[in-house]
Write an enzyme that holds these catalytic residues in place. Structure first.
Site, mmCIF file in Angstrom:
data_model
loop_
_atom_site.group_PDB
_atom_site.id
_atom_site.type_symbol
_atom_site.label_atom_id
_atom_site.label_comp_id
_atom_site.label_asym_id
_atom_site.label_seq_id
_atom_site.Cartn_x
_atom_site.Cartn_y
_atom_site.Cartn_z
ATOM 1 N N HIS A 139 0.832 -1.202 0.000
ATOM 2 C CA HIS A 139 0.000 0.000 0.000
ATOM 3 C C HIS A 139 0.865 1.250 0.000
ATOM 4 C CE1 HIS A 139 -2.911 -2.999 1.473
ATOM 5 N NE2 HIS A 139 -3.827 -2.207 0.974
ATOM 6 N N ASP A 199 -4.678 -6.313 -7.548
ATOM 7 C CA ASP A 199 -4.893 -5.606 -6.295
ATOM 8 C C ASP A 199 -5.123 -4.145 -6.674
ATOM 9 O OD1 ASP A 199 -5.107 -5.093 -3.593
ATOM 10 O OD2 ASP A 199 -3.222 -6.042 -3.057
#
Length: 665
Positions: A240, A323
């Site tokens: 992230h 993702d």
């Protein structure tokens, strides 16, 4: 004998019926899903095909949470500009059972009202509902998390029950796709993002439990996405916020990370999610966007990792979803030409992703304002330009859309020809989500998972005659669960009514000074017979001697022993802290520290059912006081901790506790 005219009339009549059927439904009902999908794809425009490959998020609009699209006409209109393949919803979109049920219904209805499309294609309504620390339905049942499942003796059955309960609650509110289960092998104790989301550090265990979990989801017709290919368990960077790199050869990857994915594919996996991780020892070096820097693409956009390994070597023919593309490992890494967060950059990312045989582009950008809406218009037209120029093959687009529509057909998503009865749907969600039956299964599983790895001097269970007990929580919101379970234990005579029980906290992440271990806390601890201290191991923070947790817990152990008391460590997340605080008299592992701020008696918005609580800590406290017998076994190896010459701590390659260990009664 029929006349030539009669025969021609009959043929025309049949053709008209078939054509009418195709116009209404997009396919003939007697065809197999893939054949039907190919037929639909032939009628679609390039814009429709590309849009079908995109899943946006709609968390907020101008910084206000989106919980009702009728209140945000800009979003409703923006979603009707292109027929997207699906939407991914988050906690910002969910306030309660009835609300989220109506929101999903309204989103699908808004999609039905798109004008000028070749055929209406319902959304994949997707969410990250893994259970444990990753949930979005806070009005539902959290369950124990994957690592706790791995700690139970009947793990495969418990994995299936977990998937079944999560699937029932998702289906009740209208979700049809779950970005779960996580089948990463947690082989790195300092992993910052996987941790208890993993079932185990043993690849075969992970494989078996992942498949069982999906069996449960599929009972409610929920599409499962195994993640994160080719494996996020041996990383020390969170994708992230950065780009993890795994220095393993292909043969090494096949021994561990790829085992669960290969098993899932052989078992008929329908969807796999990629990881934004680089593999320098396997992949081909690339020149990045500045034309100078050399490096490696993350697996998400790697032809080697997706086409050669996932598609060809492992034989996966289903849907591959990225993702989230908004994550920094992709969106802020400069790996393709164009300014970061600009359309040109994102289109160039999409080109590499699509050409690597990935089908679904998840959240290129949050659709949060007018600029983001304009971004999506440019994004879709930019990808179309790449197709028209030959930089992206038209056949590749058609193959991806065929796979997506085949999946929707297989799960009955394309059969939604009639508007569902929303009031019936709401009533179903109210009785299903957070139901007593689901919470009963959750606490039963939590009790089976609690693992005791140390019990010196018969510290456990704590005698009900013990008068002075101190519970050292991490932060003040922990009181909601801790006070509840203390009251329940008193009510059921596991703690004496006249026992003096103090609950306090050593950590406050919102405070300027995070350490909370004042003199009055030390005095309470020093006057206690038993001290129960919660710890929360995650990445390397548990090893940091300057961290408030390390200071609070180690100080409490020292002060407890100095006063002649006994200290019980309640490990509330990863079990590796059992090797850090080895001076504790007893060590109890719970495998989850999220959700303690929810009162276990708090009702959902509908007034029925309970909200997503933490059953693991309740079960751990019950075990400490003898209301539950310890049954769990370690699903991971716990490495020894070494102190370096400079005083820092690191995990060693040898183990203090081996996988499978657990003290049981």
């Amino acid at each position: 004998m029929k006349s030539k005219f009669s025969r021609m009339l009959s043929v025309l009549l049949v053709l008209s019926i078939l054509i009418g059927s195709f116009v209404l439904t997009g396919y003939s009902s007697s065809q197999e899903p893939e054949a039907r999908a190919k037929q639909i794809v032939q009628t679609m425009t390039l814009d429709e095909k590309i849009s079908q490959m995109i899943i946006p998020a709609i968390r907020t609009w101008n910084e206000e949470n989106i919980t009702d699209i009728n209140a945000v006409p800009q979003i409703s209109e923006a979603l009707r500009r292109h027929q997207y393949g699906g939407l991914c919803l988050f906690r910002q979109n969910i306030t309660g059972n009835e609300q989220i049920t109506r929101l999903i219904h309204d989103l699908q209805e808004n999609n039905r009202n798109i004008e000028g499309v070749s055929t209406h294609i319902p959304y994949l309504t997707s969410v990250d509902e893994e259970g444990g620390i990753v949930i979005r339905l806070t009005s539902g049942t959290r369950m124990t998390g994957n690592m706790a499942i791995g700690a139970t003796s009947d793990a495969e059955n418990n994995a299936e029950i977990t998937g079944m309960i999560i699937g029932e609650e998702m289906s009740a509110v209208g979700f049809n796709t779950d970005f779960a289960p996580d089948i990463d092998v947690n082989s790195a104790p300092n992993n910052p993002v996987i941790g208890t989301r993993s079932f185990s550090d043993d690849p075969n265990t992970v494989a078996a439990l992942g498949i069982s979990y999906v069996k449960g989801l599929e009972k409610s017709n929920i599409i499962a996405a195994y993640k994160h290919f080719p494996g996020h368990g041996d990383t020390d960077v969170d994708s992230h916020i950065g780009t993890p790199s795994v220095e393993k050869t292909y043969d090494e990857l096949k021994e561990t990370e790829l085992v669960p994915f290969k098993t899932a594919i052989d078992a008929g996996a329908d969807m796999i999610m990629t990881a934004h991780i680089t593999y320098p020892l396997i992949d081909e070096e690339k020149t990045f966007g500045d034309g100078v820097t050399k490096g490696f693409y993350p697996a998400t956009m790697s032809h080697k990792m997706i086409t050669d390994i996932l598609r060809t070597d492992l034989g996966f023919n289903g849907v591959v979803v990225t993702d989230a593309l908004e994550m920094d490992a992709i969106s802020n890494s400069g790996i393709v030409p164009g300014g970061t967060n600009y359309v040109e950059y994102s289109v160039n990312i999409a080109k590499e992703v699509i050409n690597s045989d990935v089908d679904l582009l998840l959240i290129p950008l949050d659709m949060k304002n007018e600029e983001a809406i304009a971004f999506y218009d440019g994004y879709i037209s930019g990808i179309a330009s790449k197709v028209e120029s030959g930089e992206i093959s038209q056949d590749t687009i058609d193959e991806s859309v065929t796979r997506i529509l085949t999946l929707k057909l297989k799960y009955g998503i394309m059969y939604d020809d009639e508007t569902p009865d929303i009031e019936k749907k709401v009533a179903d969600s109210i009785t299903t989500v957070g139901s007593r039956e689901h919470h009963d299964a959750e606490i039963k599983m939590a009790r089976e998972a609690i693992t005791v790895v140390k019990n010196e001097g018969n510290t456990l269970p704590v005698s009900k005659d013990t008068k002075n007990i101190f519970v050292l929580g991490r932060q003040s919101t922990d009181a909601n669960t801790l006070q509840y379970v203390v009251n329940e234990l008193k009510k059921n005579n596991f703690i004496a009514d006249d026992a003096n029980i103090n609950i306090d906290y050593y950590y406050d992440s919102s405070a300027d000074v995070q350490l909370h271990y004042p003199d009055d806390m030390k005095e309470k601890i020093s006057s206690s017979d038993i001290v129960i201290g919660l710890s929360y191991a995650s990445n390397n923070s548990a090893l940091d001697k300057e961290n408030p947790q390390y200071i609070g817990v180690s100080s409490a152990i020292e002060d407890t022993h100095a006063a002649g008391g006994k200290f019980i460590l309640l490990s509330s997340n990863l079990p590796y802290d059992a090797a850090i605080f080895t001076d504790a008299d007893a060590i109890v592992l719970a495998y989850m520290g999220s959700g303690l701020g929810t009162d276990p008696t708090e009702k959902t918005d509908s007034g029925t059912g309970m909200k997503a609580m933490n059953a693991n800590i309740i079960a751990a406290m019950e075990t400490i006081f003898g209301a539950n017998k310890p049954q769990g076994h370690l699903p991971v190896n716990v490495p020894e901790v070494k102190e370096n010459s400079d005083g820092t701590l690191i995990y060693k390659d040898t183990y203090l506790y081996n996988r499978g260990f657990g003290i049981t009664d």
